[in-house]
Write a protein that holds these residues in place. Structure first.
Motif, PDB file in Angstrom:
ATOM      1  N   ARG A  84       0.823  -1.203   0.000  1.00  0.00           N
ATOM      2  CA  ARG A  84       0.000   0.000   0.000  1.00  0.00           C
ATOM      3  C   ARG A  84       0.860   1.257   0.000  1.00  0.00           C
ATOM      4  N   GLY A  85       1.939   1.227   0.800  1.00  0.00           N
ATOM      5  CA  GLY A  85       2.823   2.376   0.836  1.00  0.00           C
ATOM      6  C   GLY A  85       3.527   2.602  -0.493  1.00  0.00           C
ATOM      7  N   ILE A  86       3.961   1.521  -1.125  1.00  0.00           N
ATOM      8  CA  ILE A  86       4.681   1.635  -2.388  1.00  0.00           C
ATOM      9  C   ILE A  86       3.762   2.079  -3.519  1.00  0.00           C
ATOM     10  N   SER A  87       2.460   1.788  -3.407  1.00  0.00           N
ATOM     11  CA  SER A  87       1.528   2.186  -4.475  1.00  0.00           C
ATOM     12  C   SER A  87       1.525   3.698  -4.672  1.00  0.00           C
ATOM     13  N   ARG A  88       1.906   4.445  -3.632  1.00  0.00           N
ATOM     14  CA  ARG A  88       1.989   5.906  -3.777  1.00  0.00           C
ATOM     15  C   ARG A  88       3.104   6.317  -4.721  1.00  0.00           C
ATOM     16  N   LEU A  89       4.040   5.385  -4.980  1.00  0.00           N
ATOM     17  CA  LEU A  89       5.176   5.690  -5.848  1.00  0.00           C
ATOM     18  C   LEU A  89       4.977   5.197  -7.272  1.00  0.00           C
ATOM     19  N   ASP A  90       3.802   4.639  -7.570  1.00  0.00           N
ATOM     20  CA  ASP A  90       3.576   4.069  -8.894  1.00  0.00           C
ATOM     21  C   ASP A  90       3.852   5.077 -10.007  1.00  0.00           C
ATOM     22  N   GLN A  91       3.395   6.305  -9.820  1.00  0.00           N
ATOM     23  CA  GLN A  91       3.597   7.314 -10.856  1.00  0.00           C
ATOM     24  C   GLN A  91       5.073   7.656 -11.011  1.00  0.00           C
ATOM     25  N   ILE A  92       5.802   7.679  -9.889  1.00  0.00           N
ATOM     26  CA  ILE A  92       7.233   7.994  -9.935  1.00  0.00           C
ATOM     27  C   ILE A  92       7.986   6.927 -10.719  1.00  0.00           C
TER      28      ILE A  92
END
Length: 385
Positions: A84-92
């Motif tokens: 869930r935390g890593i999903s915030r970096l998907d765009q990056i």
């Protein structure tokens, strides 16, 4: 298991089978990371330890801790590295992969390691750790000097290995200390801020050396392993072009493809464990003080676990590979590594029209980190969708 006596290095037991590696990995109290570190040392390195320790040598990191400390320190950043935390970096990770392929142009030749494989994790990790773009090139050089200090192309010029390690450690410390101090004064939502304000589950603040160690291990371990997974992915696709076509036709296989890339490439060659009391592994007696080398690449080609283990198969399932380690020391950043790798191989599948080797692969000289330092290719790409 095989007892190895190599001139100039510590003696060790080679642990080569999948089941035996798991057996050792699930008993951290008996087979220690912390007692003598994770690397089989040369005589020169042993002498350096006896003569004095560098900044990095004095540092404790989660990769070299045993329970109960390991579990306490691991919790500090574990929340950031959840799916869930890593999903915030998907765009990056998507933007980084796309921009790097865009930079190649429609066709030409390049060194895939130099322009793509090492740049992609560098950009992603620099973003979450608050590293300025102006510092990225210097950070890349320092990482190479730390992890591939035996490679003549990367070795830092110094009077001794100890002096080189000391200099690299001080430069890392100066760079990271500046960021940590900034995040304490100006906190944001990134991992750098989380580490700068970290407290152990017991309530006490993370010490200065431990904060630096955490910062260092997240960057260094995360960068080189992902870089070598990405170069390994392209090597595999060059050897098995049908698998790149298969991924293009079946993009739903992307997650399975990442697992197969990690199994196939196995970016970390091994980890060392120290036997803390007389015991047995797979029925073989081992003595207190013996060293065990857990050879992950061998375990990842164990024919009792993997069908056709020497084939690269992006649809392989199940895939109980050891590329992220196992049990207590399973890679903290595995979800980020998966996301970064998936973003790039999806870009390759979508955009590669033609790709072929344009020269020999040159490998990094290191007994710990496995991967190419030069991978020249000739390519034709289509624009991004």
């Amino acid at each position: 298991m095989h007892w190895c006596e190599s001139e100039g290095f510590q003696n060790f037991w080679a642990i080569t089978r999948h089941a035996d590696i798991i057996e050792v990995s699930t008993q951290p109290e008996l087979f220690s990371n912390e007692a003598d570190g994770i690397v089989v040392l040369s005589d020169e390195q042993v002498a350096d330890q006896q003569n004095g320790r560098s900044v990095i040598g004095d540092m404790r990191t989660i990769i070299s801790m045993d329970p109960p400390d390991h579990r306490l320190y691991r919790k500090i950043a574990s929340g950031f590295f959840t799916p869930r935390g890593i999903s915030r970096l998907d765009q990056i990770v998507h933007d980084s992969a796309k921009a790097l392929l865009d930079s190649l142009g429609d066709e030409g030749e390049c060194d895939f390691v130099d322009l793509i494989a090492q740049r992609h994790p560098l950009r992603v990790l620099a973003t979450i750790l608050g590293i300025d773009r102006d510092d990225e090139e210097r950070l890349l050089v320092l990482t190479q000097q730390l992890l591939a200090g035996d490679d003549p192309d990367y070795r830092r010029k110094a009077g001794s290995r100890y002096e080189a390690s000391q200099e690299v450690g001080m430069e890392f410390y100066a760079m990271f200390d500046r960021i940590i101090k900034d995040r304490r004064a100006n906190p944001t939502q990134d991992l750098a801020s989380m580490l700068a304000h970290a407290h152990l589950p017991t309530g006490e603040p993370l010490g200065e050396i431990e904060t630096f160690g955490y910062y260092l291990i997240v960057f260094v371990a995360g960068h080189d392993t992902t870089r070598n997974a990405l170069s390994g992915a392209l090597e595999a696709f060059l050897a098995y072009p049908d698998q790149l076509q298969r991924l293009r036709e079946h993009p739903d296989l992307a997650k399975d493809a990442v697992e197969e890339v990690v199994r196939w490439a196995t970016p970390v060659n091994y980890m060392k464990r120290t036997v803390m009391a007389d015991a047995a592994v797979a029925g073989q007696p081992v003595k207190e003080g013996d060293f065990l080398m857990l050879l992950y690449a061998s375990g990842n080609r164990d024919e009792t676990v993997f069908d056709n283990p020497h084939d690269f198969d992006i649809g392989r399932h199940p895939n109980r590979h050891l590329g992220f380690g196992w049990a207590e020391h399973y890679c903290l950043g595995a979800h980020l590594a998966r996301a970064s790798t998936q973003a790039l191989i999806q870009q390759l599948a979508e955009r590669v029209i033609e790709i072929e080797a344009a020269g020999p692969v040159v490998r990094t000289v290191s007994n710990l980190i496995v991967g190419a330092k030069h991978l020249p290719v000739r390519y034709k790409l289509r624009p991004a969708a």
